[in-house]
Design an enzyme around this catalytic site. Structure first.
Site: not given
Length: 430
Positions: A14, A42
């Site tokens: 992340d 993403h």
């Protein structure tokens, strides 16, 4: 010869890899995913519009960029088709630019059932997987029970392999976990439909990559998750099921070490983690909640709140060393705006001894107490700044400290979610 850059996470995932991959694909031949599955999330923001990709490489939003899915990725047929159709609904041409390795394993319905049954049975000891079948699919790959994209081309052999796999998994599901088994005919029919759908996209990804390099084209390798979630080098067993390091890029795409010219490690200006596992610098207080709120730290794939904490240099240096990271990209600097003071963990106290090295097991990590250096914060906004000189002096000092402590130069700084919210100090392709 062409240039190849690997972009990977230097923390627990992340970190903002998707934005950076998109940023670097303006003049590029191809982007390749080399590991993981649709457990990745993403997030890209272009002209204020948000797009979340789970399986397809982040370069897909650039017209003309070839997008490759390597043999190291596990593919959910349903997730792949859904993502393609959602992107095509926006007017993008997808299938002519998407190439998939025949050696990529498939995530089957029984993998998902097994993943979820395990997490439920584990209760409070659960790893915190996404429950999407990633781990069980990799297990079948290693156990040589896996069904790959190539198998879809041979209906008779596919039926035989599917029966064998179902015999095994239905036994585990019904006898061990006490849940319903899976129906052969329904799954087989679904696979035959998917076989027709995926056939035009099936291609020798490794061969394409070698040809692109010979042609002098730029290639970007897009990692998912992060180094500290690596199956070998992460906080095992609180890890993902694939190799998230530069080694995974080589084996998961089918290239040699001489084919990689630059390794870009992505790290937030602080640290986050999703799910269970050790996290020495975690802030379980109003400071951590403030970072979570300002940074919108909720999983792109699951929506789960991320655990937030201070930057951990011990962990970051481990990622730099394991991957041979050439340069760092620091993201979400603007999330730290307005904080009176900041902290960076520079060492651990472990069994009454100070260490600048991370333990090699999860229990050791759990027993570590962080040793901090404190830095002044800044009140000015860094959001959207595109020049190093325009950053507040305290922000520049913080970044310089990160660079020195990590022993790795910072090449890119991200100051917001949009493609343009970036300070480019060094182009990895330059």
């Amino acid at each position: 010869m062409g240039q190849s850059v690997v972009v990977l996470g230097a923390q627990w995932g992340d970190e903002g890899k998707g934005k950076i991959v998109d940023l670097l694909t303006e003049e590029i031949g191809a982007v390749v995913r080399f590991q993981g599955g649709h457990n990745a999330g993403h997030t890209l923001v272009i002209n204020g519009k948000k797009t979340v990709l789970h399986l397809i490489p982040s370069g897909i939003l650039r017209n003309g960029v070839l997008c490759l899915i390597g043999n190291g990725v596990v593919i959910s047929p349903a997730a792949l088709r859904k993502e393609i159709e959602e992107l095509e609904d926006t007017g993008l041409e997808i299938r002519s630019r998407l190439k998939i390795s025949p050696a990529a394993p498939l995530i089957m319905e029984y993998h998902i059932a097994l993943d979820q049954a395990r997490e439920k049975a584990a209760g409070g000891r659960a790893i915190g997987t996404t429950g999407r079948g990633i781990g069980p699919a990799y297990e079948d790959k290693v156990g040589r029970r896996g069904i790959r994209v190539a198998d879809l081309h041979y209906p008779d052999q596919l039926a035989e392999k599917l029966r064998d796999a179902l015999d095994y998994h239905n036994f585990v599901l019904t006898r061990y976990f006490g849940v319903d088994g899976m129906d052969f005919q329904r799954i087989y029919d679904e696979m035959l439909v998917f076989a027709e759908y995926v056939e035009p996209m099936k291609s020798d990804v490794a061969g394409i990559l070698h040809d692109l390099r010979k042609q002098g084209k730029r290639v970007l390798f897009e990692g998912a998750q992060g180094t500290l979630l690596d199956i070998d080098h992460g906080t095992y067993p609180y890890v993902t099921s694939s190799s998230t390091t530069v080694g995974g890029a080589l084996s998961g795409a089918g290239v040699g070490v001489q084919d990689i010219d630059y390794v870009l490690g992505i790290a937030k200006a602080y640290a986050t983690r999703v799910g269970g596992g050790p996290f020495p610098t975690e802030l379980d207080d109003e400071i951590g909640q403030g970072i979570r709120d300002r940074g919108v730290e909720y999983g792109a794939s699951t929506g789960r709140p991320r655990r937030c904490g201070w930057m951990d240099i011990v962990a970051l240096k481990r990622a730099v060393a394991i991957n041979g990271i050439t340069g760092l990209c620091i993201t979400k600097l603007d999330v730290l705006d307005g904080m009176d003071k900041l902290k960076i963990c520079i060492a651990y106290e472990y069994h009454d001894k100070r260490s600048e090295y991370a333990p090699l097991d999860a229990q050791g990590w759990e027993e570590c107490t962080p040793v901090y250096l404190e830095f002044p914060g800044w009140n000015e906004s860094t959001h959207g700044i595109t020049s190093w000189e325009k950053l507040p002096p305290a922000a520049r000092a913080y970044l310089c400290a990160l660079e020195e402590l990590a022993g790795c130069p910072i090449g890119i700084v991200s100051t917001g979610p949009d493609r343009e919210h970036t300070i480019m100090l060094h182009d990895p392709f330059a």
